[in-house]
Design an enzyme around this catalytic site. Structure first.
Site, PDB file in Angstrom:
ATOM      1  N   SER A   1      14.007  11.712 -16.576  1.00 45.41           N
ATOM      2  CA  SER A   1      12.867  11.005 -15.986  1.00 45.41           C
ATOM      3  C   SER A   1      11.762  12.016 -15.716  1.00 45.41           C
ATOM      4  CB  SER A   1      13.283  10.317 -14.681  1.00 45.41           C
ATOM      5  OG  SER A   1      12.150   9.857 -13.962  1.00 45.41           O
TER       6      SER A   1
ATOM      7  N   TYR B   1      17.303  10.433  -6.373  1.00 41.09           N
ATOM      8  CA  TYR B   1      17.034  10.086  -7.774  1.00 41.09           C
ATOM      9  C   TYR B   1      16.489  11.297  -8.531  1.00 41.09           C
ATOM     10  CZ  TYR B   1      15.139   7.587 -11.806  1.00 41.09           C
ATOM     11  OH  TYR B   1      14.850   7.161 -13.085  1.00 41.09           O
TER      12      TYR B   1
END
Length: 592
Positions: free
Chosen positions: A462, A475
């Protein structure tokens, strides 16, 4: 018969010799005729043959002087392409007298099959031809003459490069030396050489006839190579559709040999395979898929094969690169995973769609087949469960083959400050986002490495991997770990021909927002924030299909780190050249 359990055997007489012929499958179905190369016997095809026999009538024969077929007397002049063509016609007439056969050749099996498919007397007897690792001697001869007649630095380099690759051809023309070597130490050591250099699995191949096969087969080169290369036929045009499969790691043949092939083959399909020379043994699942697809398409010429490059903007080179390969995608029930499965399906790959949502994975597989995948399967698994992943890998290897491209895409979202995030929430995020990737890389990547024929691993990270945020500590940590894991694996696996890419999207319109958790808030607030995030991602509306296209491009180019969206590319640039500014942005408190 070793390696050909359940085969029916017959003998075909032609030109004073007897050919040993084996058959598998239903004789009423289309006939696929497999021709082996040097120094092999028909058993080199056993793994491919058993897979094809589920759909076709499969025929294999020992080339004259090999395996259980008898050798001509004298040997000199007994292996000319003209006599090999006589053998082919005799076998074809015996096993499929009223119907053309689908011809498949590897190495010298392909060299002689080029003769079969270009001479007038076989016209109408061949429905299609699949060639691998063996050029037409006529085409090769013209290729050499063109480069000698009009030399350029590039063409001279091509000639020299192929000249080096053909070192063994010169040795095979020497008197007695090949025979002595094969009947002596080389014949005894050949199985171990294949295992070590080519990663050919141990087993019942090669057969005990290898020393004699190799000694006799030297005359294939002596009877044909110099004569044809110096005086190539001018009419060597294929009268049947041809599928060319080119192993990109072939140490004996340059890919450049086929640059001009379109001029000789009006109906040509090209495939490339990241593998070494002995693909019938190392990649039988891949070959069976491609051969089966090509045979099926050419059985009814009025029904065209699906054009895998015309849908959803997938570029033409993807079909050649991925057609028939086995691609496993985790998190494939929706979003980026589903779009990636579809993109590979459009390129003709076989798809294993994996998700803990079994119904969603099954739908992805079903739609992949409709889009263009020759085969697709849905599998239910939680990627964080190591034992479940082990069982999945064993099933995939047994039922579908070794994975060529692995896409570790499954992931979950979690937002909230560090102190609001519980240990249980940290564990859940790391179990899926990091450990799921570790399990996939270790288990499926290990199978790739053991096979020894290369492959590619894609890990979905990501932009959060290099863009710190006070709202995404768990995350971001999981994705940063995935990015570094990818970099480390890339370094470790490079020597084994396995590429590793980390894909780093930014804001993409997927269903992850509907399932993301927000630490430290109640259920009602959870729903409100999920709905708000879904609206924002919807307004951004960056489609997952663009990420899927970036994944295919990353595999083709073997890219290391791929920021996908504009914001991801910007954050990646700032992380390298303006990290202080990125840290300042990270301090901003996001709106609730």
């Amino acid at each position: 018969m070793a390696g050909l359990k359940g085969a029916r055997e017959r003998w075909v007489r032609t030109g004073g010799i007897e050919l040993c012929v084996a058959e598998l499958g239903d004789e009423s179905r289309p006939t696929v005729l497999l021709v082996h190369g040097y120094p092999d016997s028909k058993e080199v095809w056993s793994e491919v043959a058993h897979r094809l026999a589920e759909r076709f009538h499969v025929v294999l024969y020992d080339v004259r002087g090999h395996g259980r077929s008898t050798a001509p007397t004298p040997l000199r002049g007994g292996f000319t392409l003209e006599k090999l063509t006589d053998d082919f016609l005799a076998v074809a007439d015996a096993v499929s007298p009223g119907r053309p056969v689908h011809l498949v050749g590897h190495d010298w099996g392909s060299v002689q099959s080029w003769e079969f498919v270009t001479v007038p007397r076989t016209e109408g007897r061949i429905a299609s031809f699949t060639s691998m690792s063996g050029p037409s001697l006529d085409h090769f001869g013209h290729w050499i003459k063109q480069r000698v007649a009009r030399p350029t630095p590039r063409r001279i380099g091509q000639l020299l490069g192929q000249g080096v690759k053909s070192w063994y051809v010169y040795l095979l023309h020497t008197p007695l030396l090949p025979e002595l070597a094969w009947r002596g130490p080389l014949g005894r050591r050949w199985p171990k050489i294949l295992q070590r250099v080519e990663k050919v699995p141990a087993g019942d191949y090669p057969t005990a006839s290898l020393p004699g096969d190799a000694a006799h087969g030297a005359w294939l080169y002596r009877d044909n190579v110099r004569a044809r290369l110096s005086r190539p036929r001018a009419d060597a045009y294929a009268h049947a559709p041809v599928q060319l499969i080119t192993p990109t790691g072939d140490v004996f043949l340059s890919e450049r040999l086929y640059d001009d092939l379109g001029a000789w083959v009006p109906d040509l399909t090209r495939r490339s395979l990241p593998a070494k020379h002995w693909v019938p043994r190392t990649r039988p699942d891949q070959l069976a898929a491609w051969i089966g697809e090509f045979v099926g398409a050419n059985e009814d010429r009025s029904t065209k094969a699906p054009k895998t490059t015309a849908k959803s903007g997938v570029r033409p080179e993807y079909a050649e690169r991925f057609g028939g390969q086995l691609v496993l995608v985790t998190g494939a029930a929706s979003g980026i995973g589903r779009a990636t499965a579809f993109a590979f399906a459009e390129a003709g790959a076989r798809i294993v769609a994996v998700d803990r949502d079994g119904e969603g994975a099954a739908r992805t597989a079903e739609m992949s087949r409709l889009i263009g995948a020759p085969a697709a399967w849905g599998e239910t698994v939680d990627v964080s469960d190591e034992q479940a992943m082990e069982k999945l890998a064993a099933k995939v290897a047994s039922d579908y083959g070794t994975v060529d491209v692995l896409v570790n895409n499954a992931g979950i979202g979690l937002s909230g400050s560090f102190f609001a995030t519980t240990s249980e929430e940290w564990k859940k995020v790391l179990d899926v986002n990091l450990w799921g990737v570790i399990h996939g890389c270790r288990i499926f990547g290990g199978q790739m490495a053991e096979r020894g024929q290369g492959g590619h691993i894609v890990n979905t990270a990501s932009a959060a991997a290099f863009q710190p945020s006070r709202a995404l500590p768990a995350y971001s940590t999981s994705k940063a770990a995935v990015l570094m894991l990818s970099e480390c694996l890339r370094a470790e696996l490079a020597g084994q021909g396995i590429g590793v890419s980390a894909i780093c999207p930014g804001i993409v319109n997927t269903a992850i927002t509907a399932t993301a958790r927000f630490a430290g808030v109640g259920e009602e607030e959870q729903k409100r924030r999920q709905q708000k995030a879904s609206r924002l991602y919807g307004l951004r509306n960056y489609p997952p299909e663009k990420v899927a296209d970036a994944i295919l491009r990353a595999v083709v180019r073997n890219e290391a780190v791929v920021p996908v969206t504009p914001e991801a590319r910007g954050a990646h640039f700032m992380s390298r050249f303006a990290p202080r500014a990125l840290r300042a942005i990270a301090r901003l408190e996001p709106p609730a």
